[in-house]
Design an enzyme around this catalytic site. Structure first.
Site, short mmCIF file in Angstrom:
data_model
loop_
_atom_site.label_atom_id
_atom_site.label_comp_id
_atom_site.label_asym_id
_atom_site.label_seq_id
_atom_site.Cartn_x
_atom_site.Cartn_y
_atom_site.Cartn_z
N SER A 79 0.85 -1.19 0.00
CA SER A 79 0.00 0.00 0.00
C SER A 79 0.89 1.24 0.00
O SER A 79 1.83 1.33 0.79
CB SER A 79 -0.87 -0.05 1.25
OG SER A 79 -1.64 1.12 1.33
N HIS A 128 -21.24 12.65 1.42
CA HIS A 128 -21.70 13.81 2.20
C HIS A 128 -21.28 15.13 1.57
O HIS A 128 -21.85 16.17 1.85
CB HIS A 128 -21.19 13.72 3.64
CG HIS A 128 -19.71 13.79 3.78
ND1 HIS A 128 -18.88 12.73 3.47
CD2 HIS A 128 -18.89 14.78 4.19
CE1 HIS A 128 -17.63 13.09 3.69
NE2 HIS A 128 -17.58 14.32 4.13
N HIS A 147 -4.71 8.27 -16.49
CA HIS A 147 -5.77 7.40 -17.01
C HIS A 147 -5.29 6.58 -18.22
O HIS A 147 -5.64 5.40 -18.34
CB HIS A 147 -7.01 8.21 -17.38
CG HIS A 147 -7.81 8.64 -16.17
ND1 HIS A 147 -8.40 7.73 -15.34
CD2 HIS A 147 -8.11 9.86 -15.66
CE1 HIS A 147 -9.03 8.37 -14.35
NE2 HIS A 147 -8.86 9.67 -14.53
N HIS A 159 -2.38 7.25 -4.51
CA HIS A 159 -2.59 6.05 -3.71
C HIS A 159 -2.48 4.85 -4.64
O HIS A 159 -2.98 4.87 -5.76
CB HIS A 159 -3.99 6.09 -3.07
CG HIS A 159 -4.53 4.75 -2.68
ND1 HIS A 159 -5.51 4.11 -3.41
CD2 HIS A 159 -4.20 3.93 -1.67
CE1 HIS A 159 -5.77 2.95 -2.83
NE2 HIS A 159 -5.00 2.81 -1.79
N ASN A 187 -2.47 0.38 -4.22
CA ASN A 187 -2.53 -0.76 -3.32
C ASN A 187 -2.79 -1.99 -4.16
O ASN A 187 -3.63 -1.97 -5.05
CB ASN A 187 -3.67 -0.53 -2.29
CG ASN A 187 -4.16 -1.81 -1.64
OD1 ASN A 187 -5.23 -2.32 -1.96
ND2 ASN A 187 -3.37 -2.34 -0.74
N THR A 188 -2.03 -3.04 -3.93
CA THR A 188 -2.39 -4.34 -4.53
C THR A 188 -2.23 -5.40 -3.46
O THR A 188 -1.40 -5.29 -2.57
CB THR A 188 -1.55 -4.69 -5.77
OG1 THR A 188 -0.15 -4.56 -5.47
CG2 THR A 188 -1.87 -3.80 -6.96
N ARG A 189 -3.04 -6.42 -3.54
CA ARG A 189 -3.09 -7.44 -2.49
C ARG A 189 -3.51 -8.80 -3.03
O ARG A 189 -4.21 -8.88 -4.05
CB ARG A 189 -4.04 -6.99 -1.38
CG ARG A 189 -5.43 -6.69 -1.89
CD ARG A 189 -6.31 -5.96 -0.90
NE ARG A 189 -7.61 -5.64 -1.49
CZ ARG A 189 -7.88 -4.51 -2.16
NH1 ARG A 189 -6.96 -3.57 -2.31
NH2 ARG A 189 -9.08 -4.31 -2.70
N GLY A 193 -8.12 -4.91 14.57
CA GLY A 193 -6.88 -4.82 15.35
C GLY A 193 -5.62 -4.79 14.49
O GLY A 193 -4.57 -5.28 14.90
N GLY A 194 -5.72 -4.20 13.29
CA GLY A 194 -4.54 -4.06 12.43
C GLY A 194 -3.55 -3.08 13.03
O GLY A 194 -3.84 -2.44 14.05
#
Lengths: 307, 307
Positions: free
Chosen positions: B131, B208, B178, B145, B147-149, B290-291
């Site tokens: 991340s 919001h 893009h 940003h 992130n890969t998982r 709990g990370g």
């Protein structure tokens, strides 16, 4: 017997304006609704007035070369019923302070029915309240939050509280604040202070940091059963705040502060943001129910750090 | 066929270390787990290396009188299995950039079982990922940003994406970003780009505010079925990011900026905080399970404003 005086002021208001735009209905309940609403308006006026007074009192020391701040006011209407007024001041003592009042009414969305007492069978609601959050220029002056509210569904109750968030440790401020809250509680019921202080400690807590947001205060909700008694307590919490917070500000606001204290303040404010966006039920509820975003997020500090 | 090369590197690792501390189990799955994990480690190393290179390239202009930043690394262990490494740099181009990798495993708490695919009957999980969040000194350089998982339960899938958050409008950066994401998608499947771009637009949205967090990019999850194909795509997304983001930084980082652009950046960062704390499912999930708090909240900007 002060509530009776307000009661008659309330009745006068009822004649002078289209009350349905404020209360959503015309019935016997109107009298108590107007008393509560008028009190929140009065408290707003008195708070804004004393905060502006303090701005004028800074004659020397840090920031005294800036002009004193003044509140600006902005009203908003709620689609579905009611609305509110945002009073905000960006000053030389109060870096950013918001004093919001609102009186809203309508019917709860299906997804919220049942989660609010008294809406299980009838989704109608009416709510009026005041909310104050002050972020101070000086890290030696604590940030503060105060909110009181009256909610009417098929039931009717009061809620609110006030808690202090010092940016640097200050035992005298903490003791004075708790003493004031203890006094107002004790003057109404012997078990209020212990219960409401504990509730506050539990509520203003960041579980992911295993840290309290500040040093606490009191928090109460669902105060129901004797309207006059509960209203008087709620009113006295506001009056106590009106006395104790200006006292704490005036004790500290002229002292010079260091860069490292300012840095510590900005980091503590980061935690304040974390609490309000991750955990505060009022914020979450307000945003989910289409509340006024500007009013709800007024509590966020003018500047914060996560270094 | 690059994955095969990595495969053998993975096998080597398997012999060289106590693999159970990384993977939580020793079985046929280990090979693919190690390939994924090793790729995330390699990508972390390459990203940190290029970001440090960029820090060194600032020879004149704003902030060039500061020394170039260097990453510091900190590891953490997860109670229950696994752990991770936080790499963070506070530099003169990258105001705050975090590159986190983690490989964790264990069993899901009862309250999360069923909400994660493949855990309905067996709560075991294994997850590895990278991340990256970069907040830049210059308001003319977008925040980013990536992130890969790879997640393994009784099922096995890949997820991730990358999105750009310009602080001031810049059409060229947006188009290039893009175009790069489109290219990597198209080289793997004709429908990826449209699907994953839409997913990104929907995910990184602040309801919001009725505002997007940035200009989007791609977001994908639950990519499952053909391990090699899905791994290669996930790997290529990382490689694409490794190419396009430094290009965007280098195009903009030497240009002087104005105070009002900096102010705009700090306000946009406030919105970034709002998204991450109010809406980001990864943040909420990480904190609830709990990370590691430091790793999860590394995404918060060094400084932000709500004026």
């Amino acid at each position: 017997m002060i509530y009776k005086i307000i009661f008659f002021e309330g009745k006068r208001d009822l004649k002078e304006e289209n009350s349905s735009s404020w209360t959503g209905q015309k019935d016997a309940e109107n009298d108590t609704k107007i008393i509560a609403r008028d009190w929140f308006v009065e408290l707003r006026d008195r708070l804004c007035s004393v905060f502006e007074e303090i701005e004028g009192e800074l004659k020397d020391g840090p920031n005294s070369h800036f002009p004193p701040g003044k509140f600006t006011k902005k009203d908003w209407q709620r689609e579905g019923g009611g609305g509110g007024e945002i009073s905000i001041m960006r000053g030389r003592v109060f870096e950013k302070v918001g004093v919001n009042i609102s009186t809203v009414f309508g019917v709860f969305d299906e997804k919220f029915r049942g989660s609010i007492p008294g809406t299980e069978k009838d989704p109608k609601f009416w709510a009026s309240g005041i909310s104050v959050v002050a972020h101070m220029c000086s890290p030696l002056v604590p940030a503060v939050h105060m909110n009181t509210r009256h909610i009417v569904t098929t039931r009717s109750w009061f809620g609110g509280g006030s808690d202090l968030t010092p940016m640097v440790t200050n035992e005298i401020d903490k003791e004075d604040f708790h003493a004031a809250m203890k006094q107002v509680c004790n003057s109404h019921s012997p078990d209020y202070y212990e219960r409401f202080k504990k509730w506050c400690d539990e509520y203003f807590y960041l579980p992911h940091r295993a840290e309290a947001r500040g040093v606490g205060g009191i928090f109460f909700d669902n105060l129901e059963g004797n309207w006059e008694k509960d209203f008087c307590f709620t009113r006295d919490v506001g009056l106590t705040f009106l006395e104790i917070f200006p006292k704490i500000v005036r004790r500290n606001f002229r002292q010079p502060w260091s860069e490292s204290q300012r840095e510590q303040q900005l980091i503590r404010r980061g935690r304040y943001v974390e609490f309000n966006l991750l955990h505060d039920r009022g914020t979450q509820f307000g945003l989910k129910t289409g509340g006024n975003v500007e009013a709800i997020l007024m509590s966020l500090p003018p500047i914060a750090k996560w270094p």
